[in-house]
Design a protein around this motif. Structure first.
Motif, short mmCIF file in Angstrom:
data_model
loop_
_atom_site.label_atom_id
_atom_site.label_comp_id
_atom_site.label_asym_id
_atom_site.label_seq_id
_atom_site.Cartn_x
_atom_site.Cartn_y
_atom_site.Cartn_z
N LEU A 10 -30.83 -0.32 -2.68
CA LEU A 10 -30.24 -1.62 -2.94
C LEU A 10 -29.07 -1.47 -3.91
N ILE B 184 -28.06 -11.52 0.27
CA ILE B 184 -28.33 -10.12 0.63
C ILE B 184 -27.78 -9.83 2.01
N TRP C 48 -27.01 -6.16 4.83
CA TRP C 48 -27.36 -4.75 5.05
C TRP C 48 -26.23 -4.03 5.77
N SER D 148 -29.01 -1.87 1.47
CA SER D 148 -29.01 -3.31 1.16
C SER D 148 -27.97 -3.60 0.11
N CYS E 132 -26.74 -6.76 -2.48
CA CYS E 132 -27.01 -8.10 -3.02
C CYS E 132 -25.82 -8.58 -3.83
#
Length: 1578
Positions: free
Chosen positions: A208, A257, A259, A275, A277
């Motif tokens: 992330l 979010i 991807w 990912s 954010c």
């Protein structure tokens, strides 16, 4: 429904005094009245006027609808909707200064005059696109939120991860909204092999990268993130996106979010799924979000302006910098390139730098950080943080639904995926597949002994159903059935959860199986390309087949569970009892499926694994749908195309649907789903729902054992037949694939044309490059048209019909009905968003579909149910066109027949009223001629009413679109009926006029006798007036007088003798055959064969050898006529019988009396018809016995009627009888004279006495007509069409179990119908005597009494005014009642009535009439309704109804003798019956044997035996019949054959043995089942 998000509504925010801008936003979006959870998926998905059209811009009030419309179509331009304002141009203020044009003015206009801006378009007022998205998100229920987020994901947009409540600021994690999202990507393994992965996103473990900012930044963080992830698409909305504004109300504090999914190529920005954010707003203001994401992230990226050392934001940066977690600082005020300050710590300057360079530096830094970090992020783990609300946990229904779904999933643990269905869904496995296969075999019988094979097959199917029924219901299914019966909101969550968890459970294994399949398929292809025929190829193909079967077994979704429910229901329904371990009654299961359909779930229409339609289940579900919604109007849209050509994607995008597709699989079979039409659109479209039918692809090579052209044709025919409109989906530009699809589609449409179904079609050509090129598209259309015409010729050859071009088959506009679609993706997956041009194409197609829908005939749900059954039943038989039975047309036609029966009865009953009035006038000698124009005028009112009723029925009935095809023919039929009624009535009345003149002698003689007796009794009374008190003397004197008077009348007038009709018949026939033949004659109407009555025609060409050969054949085989000859002779016999009935009625025996000349006329007519028949092109001639038996049979049938009619004549005209009947009347008059009553009193009494018989006849006739009318309405057997009458006849026959009556019905149907109607009428009168018949009689008597008294009073007044005498009074009186009664001046011609005071006569009538009426009433009561025995035969209620039902088709099936059920004589189209009979019932036997036949026409035509029911080669008698295959049980005649086997064998002197042996299965049918089946088939 409770939402998975709760909070304070916009209404409540007023009480909390939230900022004005929040109130203003909801107001402008028209959401201020929408409290939380008020926007539902069902409302958004319905078809509205707005949703049909494309909108690139709209007014503010339509922003929400337009946003949702585009989002559901996966159009990423949903965020770029331009807002238009009313009179926008008028708001542009300009300063007009004609005189001043110096530089200072120009400077002021450009730089200073700020007031001259365009109102409504300033940044301060425009609604931010993300505010639209988030406002809808906050006002949506949980299911709509989930749908929105799923569609946002498909648009490759960032999704809300943490969302502050706008009213309470509590942070929510909408985990529920992520549950349906899957992401696919490709990575390279250590061996540099590309590995495909598909995962549910909430389970995926990825690094992330978290982006946030402190303070306000000159650079856009979101824009920078887009350049890192996908520079071609605005994954995150940023300040430079179209429509962006400074006034952003709902986005601060929201974490989104997205991807990055790699494609396995060297050009991928990241080598693994990552990912990203994005925290919107200043991170310093949103500490909770910052804390959660910085903890969970693999890499933190912070956007920083120039900060002071003691800035509080700097403290947080310092903390992050000190941790081991990588941190990248993006400095907005620095221009340095990437600097690695220490391990995992980078600084990148943004000021005055090229965006591309910055993106590249940032990507390098992130990749460097990720290579050093092993931490991963799992979206589900966000819910573990405290102080945030998780939507799933905050909703009780959601929790319950999840718990129930998890309970079910726990039952699947440790089970091999390929064996799950077999263990937990046993009802749909081998047994269901075996039953499906047996059903197909049943519909395609082969070889001899068809009925036995059919019965055996049906028994095998019943056994399989019994085995299915005995299968245990798995614990898995028990939990499902329990939960699906739960509260509505919980149930919806449960179903969604179950689908989510099943996909999660199966996706990994299915993905692996697909990988294995693809590898094996590649291997097989290579071997084939190398022309390798070795054992290796066979082994590889076998393995490929095994993997295909594993794929089939491993596919496990909600549709399979519902399929199991369907099979549980079908097995219980078949054995007619509940399963022992089923916790609810099986009859409640279809209701659950119907509720799911209403809630938006698809229903499996065709089982994709068994390739079979579960008709019992589908019909039951649709019945429940009708129960819940009413019989709604539908527009059926179906789609057809090659596998994986994007059919489901197209439908889902167009209507926001979610067709049931198991994880990783294409659609199997066919599914149907309801799409609601908004109230505003219902009036425009004339339907309430669109029913979308999605199908599996043609050429589905992967499906084990299913890659057949036959299956493709079957599927195409089925969905094309169902659809009002079929979308033919073509993908790409592969010529061979296109040709295959077109040929299959054209053949399906050709079949529809042949069975008179008229669907429309639109061709959708997907994945076409450069769809905007007009010339290219024109050329494409021309080539498609040519190809369609070519395919039409090929299909026409295969279907054996004439069609040269596609327009011969279906209405089709190549300009409007061909749509070219752009590629689905804008770029290369997996990161490419859907192509907006594709979405525009979808919108344009939707508009075209709605145009077709507005012009289309709707189909009711009941009709859909029948259509599904008809199509599938026809497909099960090998010849679709020959086998198709259009139940909708049959039902509509039967309904039309019933109405026609009512209309014809209206005309007939109206003419009966008119005929009765005119008959009275004829008898009263008021009229001397009847013209057809007079009758037409009398019938005009009723004709208008019938025309109006007919017009309303054809225009307003639910089946008006089907009925329209018969409108003209039935209008002609009604016109012909009206003309025939007028003509027949005119002929009848004019015959009676002629007969009136012939019987004047009788009438005059009778009147003379009556009047003579009156005068003589008066003279005697005057002589005996002095003895008026001596009653005994008066009685003796009168008796003596009466005896002498009657003796004189008898002497002067010979008595009318009794008759012996049959003696006269034998006398006339003795000239043709010996008398002893008449004594041993047979009833020609009941003989099973006419072979004994014929001989070959004599011909000079026939040699003695042929004669001898004929003789020997006849001796051995009892010379057998062909079926066609038998049918022709039977038709002759039936028609002659009908015509002679009419002749006998025309003789008017009740008025004219009987004479042997009647029999002579009948015999001459019969002889003429027999001769004419022989002179036609027939090979035989009749023996004399045929004529004599025909005459004798007809006269025997008519004997009672002739005798009854003659009895009435004799009672009316034999002086001994009619004078004796009046003795009491004469004595009464005699007494009056003796007691000195006035002449007026006596004259009045005479009038009353003379009126009595006429009143009686009038009342009886009226009751007869009224009763006939009432029975047409209230008597079940007589209130419908001819088919309904026959159904009740068959029920009665079964209930009575009288073999002789059956034989009468079978061999002499017309007479049996008459007998049945007479019995029904007699029973009705007896049953309803007190409640209906008697009140009618009283009512009629009272009305008639009033009319007579009125006529007497008005006649008296007329005489007084005009100073007339008794003759004038009689003239006026008789004129006024001539319509109602047979009574004229001639009836009193011999009675002296000079000098009478008419007012006194009126008083006498007034007093005497009630007694007469009372006497008639008492006689009527005592007779218990046998009144009609006193009526002329023609006026009896049973005969009136017989006449009505007689006017139908009486043609019998040339094979089994069943009567055509058409209500209309000489009807258009072929003859048909509801169900045919076992042929042995009619006496048929197998040629060369003594074995009665057990074949049934409808199963024989389904077999491979030779038979041509619709072919001219079969002969006229056969070609006129439509016999469609029917392999259903047809219990009625099978029960009859078993019940009366011995009687039939004795009757025909033959046996049910060997080839005619009755199948044992037939003996299982009970009488109750036989009778019950009649309601299903008739």
């Amino acid at each position: 429904m409770d939402s998975v998000t709760t909070g304070v509504s916009p209404g409540q925010y007023l009480q909390n005094e939230e900022p004005e801008k929040l109130k203003h936003l909801f107001h402008r979006l028209h959401l201020e009245g929408k409290h939380y959870n008020k926007l539902r998926t069902a409302d958004v998905l319905q078809i509205t006027e707005h949703s049909v059209h494309s909108h690139e811009s709209c007014a503010e009030e339509w922003l929400v609808q337009t946003f949702l419309q585009k989002l559901l179509m996966m159009n990423y331009r949903a965020r770029y909707i331009k807002v238009t304002y009313k009179n926008e141009q008028d708001q542009i203020q300009q300063k007009h200064s004609e005189s001043a044009e110096d530089d200072s003015d120009i400077f002021d206009e450009i730089f200073e005059n700020k007031a001259f801006s365009i109102k409504g378009t300033s940044h301060s007022e425009r609604i931010h696109p993300m505010d639209v998205q988030m406002a809808v998100f906050h006002c949506a229920d949980g299911f709509l939120k989930q749908l929105m987020v799923t569609k946002l994901s498909q648009c490759q947009y960032a999704l809300p991860l943490l969302v502050p409540d706008p009213f309470t600021q509590q942070i929510e994690f909408p985990l529920w909204t992520f549950r349906q999202i899957h992401k696919s990507w490709k990575i390279r393994n250590t061996n540099n092999e590309i590995i495909s992965q598909t995962q549910t996103i909430y389970k995926a473990e990825t690094p992330l990268v978290f982006f946030f900012r402190f303070g306000s930044a000159s650079s856009s963080k979101s824009e920078l993130m887009n350049s890192v992830i996908n520079e071609r698409h605005n994954t995150f909305f940023h300040r430079n996106c179209p429509g962006s504004s400074r006034t952003r109300v709902l986005m601060d504090g929201v974490v989104e979010i997205a991807w990055f999914c790699p494609s396995g190529k060297d050009t991928d920005k990241f080598s693994e799924c990552v990912s990203f954010c994005n925290l919107h707003g200043d991170a310093g203001d949103h500490e909770k979000q910052l804390q959660i994401l910085t903890e969970m992230s693999s890499v933190n990226v912070v956007l920083l302006p120039r900060l002071q050392r003691n800035d509080k934001s700097m403290i947080k940066i310092t903390q992050l910098y000190k941790t081991s977690k990588p941190l990248i600082c993006l400095l907005t005020e620095d221009d340095l390139t990437i600097v690695k300050t220490k391990k995992g710590k980078f600084s990148i300057g943004l000021k005055d730098r090229n965006q591309s360079d910055v993106s590249e530096d940032l990507r390098r830094a992130i990749n460097d950080c990720l290579s050093e970090s092993s931490s991963t992020f799992r979206l589900e783990d966000v819910s573990k943080h405290s102080d945030i609300r998780v939507d799933e946990e905050n909703d009780e229904d959601c929790r319950r639904g999840r718990a129930a779904a998890q309970q079910m999933m726990s039952l699947l643990k440790k089970k091999d995926l390929t064996e799950i269905k077999e263990s937990v869904l046993p009802h749909q496995g081998k047994l269901w597949h075996q039953w499906s296969q047996k059903n197909k075999e049943l519909h395609r019988p082969q070889g001899d002994e068809i009925e036995k094979k059919i019965s055996e097959k049906q028994t095998e199917m019943k056994t399989i159903r019994q085995q299915q029924h005995e299968s245990d219901i798995s614990e898995f299914m028990k939990v499902f059935i329990k939960q699906i019966n739960s509260h509505a909101a919980t149930k919806m969550f449960f179903l969604k959860w179950l689908r989510i968890l099943l996909d999660e459970h199966t996706s990994a294994d299915l993905s692996a199986l697909h990988h294995k399949y693809n590898e094996k398929w590649s291997t097989v292809l290579k071997l084939k390309e190398n022309h390798d025929e070795s054992e290796q190829l066979k082994a590889e193909q076998t393995e490929l087949e095994r993997i295909s079967e594993d794929l089939q077994a491993a596919s496990f979704g909600l549709e399979h569970i519902m399929r199991e429910i369907g099979q549980i229901y079908e097995s219980c329904s078949s054995v007619k009892k509940n399963k022992k371990d089923l916790q609810v009654h099986f009859s409640s299961l279809p209701s659950l499926a119907a509720e799911m359909m209403i809630s938006g779930f698809p229903l499996e229409l065709m089982d994709g694994d068994a390739a079979h339609v579960p008709l019992i289940w589908i019909s039951a579900v649709l019945d429940q749908l009708i129960q819940k919604l009413g019989d709604q109007r539908l527009f059926v849209l179906s789609v057809l195309g090659i596998q994986s050509s994007g059919k489901s994607t197209m439908l889902n995008a167009m209507f926001g649907l979610e067709f049931a597709v198991s994880a990783g699989r294409c659609t199997r079979g066919a599914f149907m789903q309801l799409v609601r039409v908004s109230d505003e659109m219902k009036t425009q479209m004339n339907f309430e729902y669109i029913l979308v039918v999605d199908t599996e692809g043609l050429h589905a090579l992967e499906l084990a054992g299913r890659s057949t052209r036959h299956h493709d044709n079957e599927l195409a025919t089925f969905v094309v037949g169902l659809g009002n409109l079929t979308l033919i989906n073509i993908f790409g530009e592969n010529p061979s694939e296109m040709q295959d699809v077109l040929q299959i589609a054209v053949q399906a449409f050709l079949r529809m044309k042949k069975v008179r179904l008229n669907p429309s079609c639109v061709f959708v050509h997907q994945n076409v490059s450069d769809v905007t090129a007009g010339e290219r598209n024109m050329e494409g259309r021309r080539r498609l048209q040519d190809k369609l015409d070519e395919m039409t010729k090929l299909a026409a050859e295969e279907e054996d019909c004439d069609a040269e071009c596609f327009s011969d088959v279906i209405r089709f506009d190549v300009q409007k009905d061909v749509k070219y679609f752009a590629q689905l993706w804008e770029g290369n997956p997996p990161m490419a968003p859907p192509n907006p041009n594709y979405c525009d194409n979808i919108q344009e197609l939707k508009k075209t579909i709605m145009y077709h829908a507005s012009k289309s005939d709707e189909i009711m749900v009941t009709h859909l149910k029948d259509r599904i059954k008809d199509l599938w039943e026809a497909l099960l038989n090998e010849g679709f066109v020959f086998s198709f039975r259009n139940s909708l047309e049959i039902s509509a036609y039967r309904k039309l027949e019933t109405e026609y029966s009512k209309w014809s009865w209206s005309l007939c009953s109206a003419m009966m009223e008119t005929e009765n009035k005119l008959l009275n006038k004829i008898e009263n000698e008021v009229i001397h001629k009847v013209e057809e124009t007079d009758l037409q005028r009398e019938l005009k009112k009723s004709s208008k009413e019938v025309e109006k009723s007919m017009s309303e029925f054809l225009e307003k009935d639910i089946d008006k679109y089907i009925l329209i095809q018969w409108k003209t023919s039935f209008e002609i039929k009604i016109k012909e009926l009206r003309e025939n009624i007028v003509k027949e009535t005119n002929n009848k009345l004019n015959e009676i006029l002629q007969q009136r003149d012939l019987k004047k002698k009788f009438d005059a003689q009778r009147t003379n006798h009556e009047n003579t007796l009156y005068e003589k009794s008066k003279e005697l009374a005057l002589k005996l007036r002095d003895k008026k008190n001596d009653e005994e003397t008066l009685k003796k004197e009168f008796d003596l007088f009466w005896k002498q008077s009657v003796k004189k009348i008898i002497r002067d007038t010979p008595a009318i003798r009794d008759i012996d009709v049959m003696r006269d018949v034998r006398e006339i026939l003795s000239e043709i055959v010996p008398v002893d033949h008449c004594m041993r004659s047979r009833d020609i109407f009941t003989v099973s064969s006419y072979s004994d009555y014929i001989q070959l025609k004599k011909s000079s060409g026939i040699t003695s050898a042929i004669k001898n050969a004929y003789k020997s054949v006849k001796e051995i085989f009892f010379y057998i006529l062909s079926r066609e000859d038998e049918a022709q002779i039977r038709s002759l016999v039936t028609d002659v019988g009908q015509q002679t009935d009419r002749m006998i009625q025309s003789f008017n025996i009740s008025k004219m009396g009987y004479n042997i000349s009647c029999i002579q006329q009948l015999t001459d007519y019969i002889k003429k018809r027999v001769t004419e028949h022989q002179e036609e092109r027939v090979k035989y001639e009749f023996k004399n016995e045929f004529l004599t038996d025909l005459v004798l049979s007809i006269c025997k049938r008519a004997n009672k009627m002739i005798t009854d009619q003659h009895r009435l004549f004799r009672e009316a005209n034999d002086p001994v009888i009619y004078i004796e009947k009046k003795r009491e009347q004469y004595y009464s008059i005699f007494q009056k004279y003796c007691h000195g009553e006035t002449s007026a009193a006596v004259f009045g009494a005479i009038i009353c006495q003379k009126l009595k018989e006429s009143i009686e006849q009038s009342v009886y006739k009226k009751i007869a007509r009224d009763l006939a009318n009432e029975m047409r309405s209230n008597c079940e057997s007589l209130n419908g069409n001819r088919s309904n009458l026959e159904k009740h006849i068959l029920k009665t026959l079964a209930e009575e179990e009288d073999f002789d009556k059956y034989m009468d019905y079978i061999h002499n149907p017309r007479d049996h119908f008459k007998s049945f109607i007479r019995d029904e009428v007699s029973r009705y009168i007896t049953d309803k005597f007190s409640v209906s018949v008697l009140p009618k009689m009283k009512e009629n008597i009272e009305l008639l009494q009033q009319k007579i008294m009125k006529a007497a009073h008005e006649s008296t007044e007329h005489v007084q005014v005009n100073r007339g005498d008794v003759y004038l009074w009689l003239k006026i009186f008789t004129q006024q009642i001539s319509d109602e009664l047979i009574f004229s001046e001639k009836h009193l011609s011999g009675v002296k009535h000079d000098g009478l005071i008419m007012i006194l006569v009126e008083e006498v009538i007034k007093k005497g009439l009630p007694a007469i009426m009372s006497h008639i009433s008492e006689e009527f009561k005592e007779g218990k309704g046998k009144f009609y025995e006193k009526l002329d035969f023609r006026f009896r209620p049973d005969e009136l109804l017989i006449d009505l039902f007689n006017q139908c088709c009486w043609v019998q099936c040339p094979l089994c003798g069943a009567i055509c059920t058409n209500t209309i004589e000489n009807h258009p189209g072929d003859h048909s019956v509801a169900f045919h009979r076992v042929r042995g019932i009619n006496g048929q036997f197998y040629r060369g044997t003594r074995n009665l036949a057990i074949r049934i026409c409808t199963s024989a035509v389904a077999s491979d035996q030779y038979f041509y029911p619709n072919d001219s080669r079969a002969g006229r008698g056969y070609a006129d019949w439509s016999i469609t295959p029917d392999l259903s049980e047809l219990p009625y005649w099978k029960w009859f054959v078993c019940r009366f086997q011995e009687d039939l064998e004795k009757h025909y002197s033959k046996t049910f043995e060997q080839s005619g042996e009755i199948p044992n299965e037939w003996r299982e049918f009970s009488k109750h089942e036989a009778i019950e089946s009649l309601d299903r088939y008739m």
